[in-house]
Design a protein around this motif. Sequence first.
Motif, mmCIF file in Angstrom:
data_model
loop_
_atom_site.group_PDB
_atom_site.id
_atom_site.type_symbol
_atom_site.label_atom_id
_atom_site.label_comp_id
_atom_site.label_asym_id
_atom_site.label_seq_id
_atom_site.Cartn_x
_atom_site.Cartn_y
_atom_site.Cartn_z
ATOM 1 N N ASP A 216 14.718 42.150 10.999
ATOM 2 C CA ASP A 216 14.531 40.996 10.116
ATOM 3 C C ASP A 216 15.068 39.689 10.683
ATOM 4 O OD1 ASP A 216 13.234 42.553 8.191
ATOM 5 O OD2 ASP A 216 15.114 43.070 7.203
ATOM 6 N N TYR A 217 15.643 39.699 11.902
ATOM 7 C CA TYR A 217 16.038 38.423 12.497
ATOM 8 C C TYR A 217 14.782 37.608 12.835
ATOM 9 C CZ TYR A 217 21.070 39.082 13.363
ATOM 10 O OH TYR A 217 22.432 39.224 13.237
ATOM 11 N N PRO A 218 14.782 36.320 12.535
ATOM 12 C CA PRO A 218 13.679 35.466 12.996
ATOM 13 C C PRO A 218 13.722 35.379 14.518
ATOM 14 C CG PRO A 218 14.968 34.391 11.263
ATOM 15 C CD PRO A 218 15.753 35.585 11.717
ATOM 16 N N LEU A 219 12.560 35.322 15.145
ATOM 17 C CA LEU A 219 12.483 35.189 16.593
ATOM 18 C C LEU A 219 11.765 33.893 16.947
ATOM 19 C CD1 LEU A 219 12.150 37.684 19.356
ATOM 20 C CD2 LEU A 219 10.442 35.869 19.318
ATOM 21 N N TYR A 220 12.401 33.103 17.799
ATOM 22 C CA TYR A 220 11.868 31.804 18.186
ATOM 23 C C TYR A 220 11.389 31.803 19.623
ATOM 24 C CZ TYR A 220 13.405 29.447 13.944
ATOM 25 O OH TYR A 220 13.542 29.054 12.635
ATOM 26 N N ALA A 221 10.232 31.182 19.842
ATOM 27 C CA ALA A 221 9.753 30.889 21.183
ATOM 28 C C ALA A 221 10.278 29.488 21.483
ATOM 29 C CB ALA A 221 8.228 30.922 21.232
ATOM 30 N N ARG A 222 11.426 29.432 22.110
ATOM 31 C CA ARG A 222 12.168 28.189 22.291
ATOM 32 C C ARG A 222 12.418 27.535 20.926
ATOM 33 N NH1 ARG A 222 8.393 27.002 27.406
ATOM 34 N NH2 ARG A 222 9.471 28.366 28.912
ATOM 35 N N SER A 223 11.788 26.428 20.623
ATOM 36 C CA SER A 223 12.109 25.732 19.368
ATOM 37 C C SER A 223 11.182 26.096 18.217
ATOM 38 C CB SER A 223 12.065 24.218 19.589
ATOM 39 O OG SER A 223 10.767 23.816 20.010
ATOM 40 N N GLU A 224 10.166 26.925 18.474
ATOM 41 C CA GLU A 224 9.200 27.262 17.425
ATOM 42 C C GLU A 224 9.381 28.702 16.956
ATOM 43 O OE1 GLU A 224 5.052 25.525 17.941
ATOM 44 O OE2 GLU A 224 5.728 25.616 20.034
ATOM 45 N N GLN A 225 9.336 28.911 15.638
ATOM 46 C CA GLN A 225 9.456 30.280 15.134
ATOM 47 C C GLN A 225 8.170 31.039 15.411
ATOM 48 O OE1 GLN A 225 10.983 30.865 11.191
ATOM 49 N NE2 GLN A 225 10.654 33.082 11.243
#
Length: 324
Positions: A216-225
């Motif tokens: 359930d952790y959000p995963l970001y591609a650099r600054s974008e979710q």
Amino acid sequence: MKQLFIPVILMASCAMVLSAQSDTAATRAQGPAQKQVKPEYVALNECIGAKVSMKPGAEARNEAAEAKETVARPSGEITDLLIEPKTGRTEWAVISFGGLLGVGDKTVVVPASILQWNSTAKSYDADVDHDQVKALTAFDAKQAKTRGLDEAMTAHASNWRTVVTAAGTPAKVAEEAGAPKTTTKAVHAEKPALAIAGTSMVAIPTHLMCASEVDDYPLYARSEQFGTVSNCVVDRANGTLAFVIVGHGGLLGMGKDQYLLPFSALQLAKRDEATVLVVDKSMADLTSSVKYVKPEHGIVDAEAAKKCCAGMDEKTTIGSKDSR
């Protein structure tokens, strides 16, 4: 003894198909890397919740001997795994035992290296006896997180070494079975929190985290979710959290694509007050990466794991000089 959780770096999962990676400083502190074995991928929930069988204590052995009976092996249950966030290496297992229907349970932590998977019994065998486990200081996960898991585990690692040494285990063996010889405070004095280039996030310089919290952790591609972690894959043979499965897109959870990412490519970070995972890839990079499809048997197809590792450049760590 063949061990389930041997202290090797997470890349043991990928090294079966790629060139071997260098040991981390923490791994070197524990001694030479052990021989890598063929990965055995399972869902995290097959480890958390699994039964742990330990050696009976002295009193139980004596009573069984007097009655000329076979002594029963006491058991507990794994309630969490404490992992090293940069590599996914499993360092400690949280075990609950005793009590009835959860009442009167005692929870302790033991080095993951003393656990061995018993494929016949479908449970773990712990190379420790019940008396030693009962002598350990109780572990309160909530309190440990409030205090700081790294600091709390420094005390529990010391307690473990004291207990097993008192039981007759040589001090050197007890030390090697516990936490790295370098204290967490010394390690992190050299690793201040780093701002992650191109984002408003700050890397969390922690040595340990709970595996159960990764889901359930959000995963970001650099600054974008990019998405949210929906499941974790453990390499049970090499003792690492090897991959995460991330849901991306869709509406209200419907029609989401699933992607497979190596855990070692991710960075634990803070975004405002939230804990998130960040990968040093663009949205386009991730959407063209390996989509996850559950195989007919098991949780991850070997070929998918190979492609996942090959397609993810893990040589650059977010927050390092190379990534700025």
